[in-house]
Design a protein around this motif. Structure first.
Motif, short mmCIF file in Angstrom:
data_model
loop_
_atom_site.label_atom_id
_atom_site.label_comp_id
_atom_site.label_asym_id
_atom_site.label_seq_id
_atom_site.Cartn_x
_atom_site.Cartn_y
_atom_site.Cartn_z
N GLU A 1 -24.87 14.76 -14.57
CA GLU A 1 -26.23 15.63 -14.70
C GLU A 1 -27.32 14.55 -13.84
N ASP B 1 -20.58 19.63 -7.87
CA ASP B 1 -19.88 20.07 -9.25
C ASP B 1 -19.69 18.93 -10.42
N GLU C 1 -15.21 17.14 -22.04
CA GLU C 1 -14.89 18.27 -21.56
C GLU C 1 -13.52 18.94 -21.93
N LYS D 1 -11.08 17.65 -20.11
CA LYS D 1 -10.31 17.46 -19.00
C LYS D 1 -10.37 16.11 -18.34
N SER E 1 -19.20 8.88 -16.26
CA SER E 1 -18.54 9.92 -15.73
C SER E 1 -17.27 10.26 -16.35
N HIS F 1 -17.88 11.35 -19.87
CA HIS F 1 -18.47 12.99 -19.51
C HIS F 1 -17.36 13.93 -19.63
N TRP F 2 -16.46 13.60 -18.43
CA TRP F 2 -15.20 14.54 -18.21
C TRP F 2 -14.10 14.59 -19.31
N ARG G 1 -24.16 11.84 -19.86
CA ARG G 1 -24.57 12.95 -19.14
C ARG G 1 -24.73 12.49 -17.52
N THR H 1 -18.51 19.07 -13.20
CA THR H 1 -17.20 19.26 -14.28
C THR H 1 -16.04 18.09 -13.60
N SER H 2 -15.11 18.01 -14.41
CA SER H 2 -13.89 17.57 -14.10
C SER H 2 -13.15 17.94 -12.74
#
Length: 487
Positions: free
Chosen positions: A363, A378, A325, A327, A318, A321-322, A360, A380-381
């Motif tokens: 997700e 959510d 992005e 962030k 995780s 992943h962030w 991912r 996202t970060s």
């Protein structure tokens, strides 16, 4: 009762020791020196490690790992002017190096997370059923085990070479040691007999593997010879012994817990969480098989009876992943933020096969929630604290469930739980685990595998009983007690 090392415990030779720890995320070279007869442990060299996609497969960069370790050993030689008495190597299990007759690697080893074993697992089970496999080995059936990887090599038509060795043993051999399969690592292959420390001929025959390509099995604490080759030209490594500790890093981590008695369990908490207890004899009843617990080799002829639980991999993936992005989160800040959030609406099945795969992760978590009819979080970060909170609560609940089953299968009533490894620093997860299990949670050494590695070296060097006796195991506990104070 917690066991502590006697004040009179002293080495007969005060040259330094070296512990090499191979990690899927980083590799470390640590040094133990004696200062006024007291041990001092320091990290000399650490470097990042990760598998990479090459030619459609997930591989480890063997050249990079080799250069990193030998850079660390050269740094040791500069520091330890008193000389190095011994070197021992532990690391993650199941992955291996194929070598030619001269001991040269035939290529980069595959990473256990490569998806090729999805196919090979099914093929192996057509030749030797899961029930038969459990009866023969007592090992948790999981497709990352060496057996499925070796069969994947067969299916792909890869050259067999002269021999294969798990990674810790490969490096010991590279530096001059005998070619062996240390027992704690060998049991992870899923090819060792349950009640005898020898390769299972029935499995080799069923799958069509060459028994001659498997190294000789030896117990933890075996002296493999002296350093030879370029490293031996350095004065510090003159006459340095090469020792197989508990070559599986979990076995070394458990050996690094200075505890005795029957009322304690452990969690070796890192990318994986290994939840279990030590036994004198394996357990392989129908109920144990149904729960898919494993009986792996431990130091001193004991059994690590535990279960793999998907651990900080969920957070690591995780975070990656962030970060992608743009962030990124600092893990300490994320834990603090997650702690401010209440209990989640539902828990994850942390051992879902899909959550074992890379990339991912947010997700994948939401996909599981969708199957349960739950709203998406959510990904996202900005939503990281909520997702991390869910992961930590789910891990604690899973630990409690697994420990209940271990108590049932082992006949032990637990009071204490020792958490070792990198994730032992996560006080939020530790608190959730204490609440979920009702046990006294003790935080062990972060680098417990290093402590256990050094403890096995000392028990071997000081001749504390045969490697398969209780005397040897008790000696390891004593040295671990001493070394825990030095980290």
């Amino acid at each position: 009762m917690r066991r502590t090392a006697p004040k009179t415990l002293r080495p007969s030779d005060t040259r330094a020791l070296v512990a090499v720890d191979l990690g899927a995320g980083s590799c470390r070279v640590s040094l133990l020196r004696w200062v006024e007869n007291k041990p001092q442990i320091s990290l000399v060299h650490r470097f990042a490690n990760a598998p990479r996609e090459v030619d459609g497969g997930l591989h480890w960069d063997l050249k990079m790992i080799t250069e990193g370790l030998e850079t660390g050993l050269r740094k040791v030689a500069e520091i330890a002017t008193e000389g190095v008495r011994s070197i021992a190597v532990d690391g993650w299990a199941v992955d291996y190096v194929r070598i030619d007759t001269a001991g040269n690697p035939l290529g980069d080893p595959f990473c256990y997370r490569d998806e090729r074993t999805i196919k090979s697992e099914k093929s192996v089970h057509r030749r030797c059923s899961p029930d038969q496999m459990r009866e023969l080995t007592g090992i948790q059936l999981i497709r990352i085990n060496t057996l499925y990887q070796l069969h994947a090599d067969q299916l792909a038509g890869l050259p067999e070479g002269d021999q294969w060795m798990n990674l810790p043993e490969y490096f010991l051999a590279r530096w001059g040691g005998s070619r062996v399969a240390e027992l704690t690592n060998a049991t992870h292959t899923q090819m060792v007999e349950l009640y005898r420390p020898q390769w299972c001929h029935e499995i080799f025959t069923a799958v069509g593997l060459d028994l001659a390509s498997a190294p000789k099995i030896v117990p933890p604490g075996t002296d493999l010879g002296v350093v030879r080759g370029p490293l031996a030209e350095l004065p510090a490594f003159k006459g340095t012994r090469l020792i197989a500790p508990g070559c599986h890093d979990t076995a070394s981590a458990i050996a690094g817990i200075p505890a005795s008695g029957r009322d304690w369990a452990y969690i070796s908490s890192g990318t994986w969480s290994l939840v279990g207890t030590l036994l004198e004899q394996p357990r392989n009843s129908d109920a144990v098989k149904a729960d898919n617990f494993t009986n792996l080799g431990a130091v001193g002829s004991r059994i690590c009876f535990h279960k793999n639980v998907n651990g900080m991999w969920l957070i690591e993936q995780s975070l990656a992943h962030w970060a992608a992005e743009g962030k990124p989160w600092n893990i300490a800040d994320l834990v603090k933020a997650a702690e401010q959030i209440g209990k989640p609406d539902a828990l994850l099945d942390v051992d879902d096969e899909d959550l074992l795969l890379p990339e991912r992760m947010p997700e994948r978590i939401n996909a599981q929630r969708a199957k349960k009819g739950l709203p998406a979080l959510d990904p996202t970060s900005a939503g990281a604290p909520v997702m991390a909170n869910l992961i930590f609560y789910s891990l604690a609940a899973r630990y409690a469930k697994v420990l209940d089953r271990i108590s049932l299968h082992s006949g032990k009533k637990f009071k204490r739980l020792y958490i070792v490894g990198g994730a032992s620093q996560n006080e939020f997860l530790n608190r959730l685990t204490a609440e979920a299990t009702g046990l006294e949670v003790h935080r062990g050494a972060v680098e417990s595998s290093t402590v256990g590695n050094f403890a096995v070296q000392m028990a071997c060097l000081e001749g504390m009983g045969d490697k398969i006796t209780g005397v040897f195991a008790e000696s390891v506990v004593d040295w671990a007690g001493l070394f825990c104070k030095a980290v």
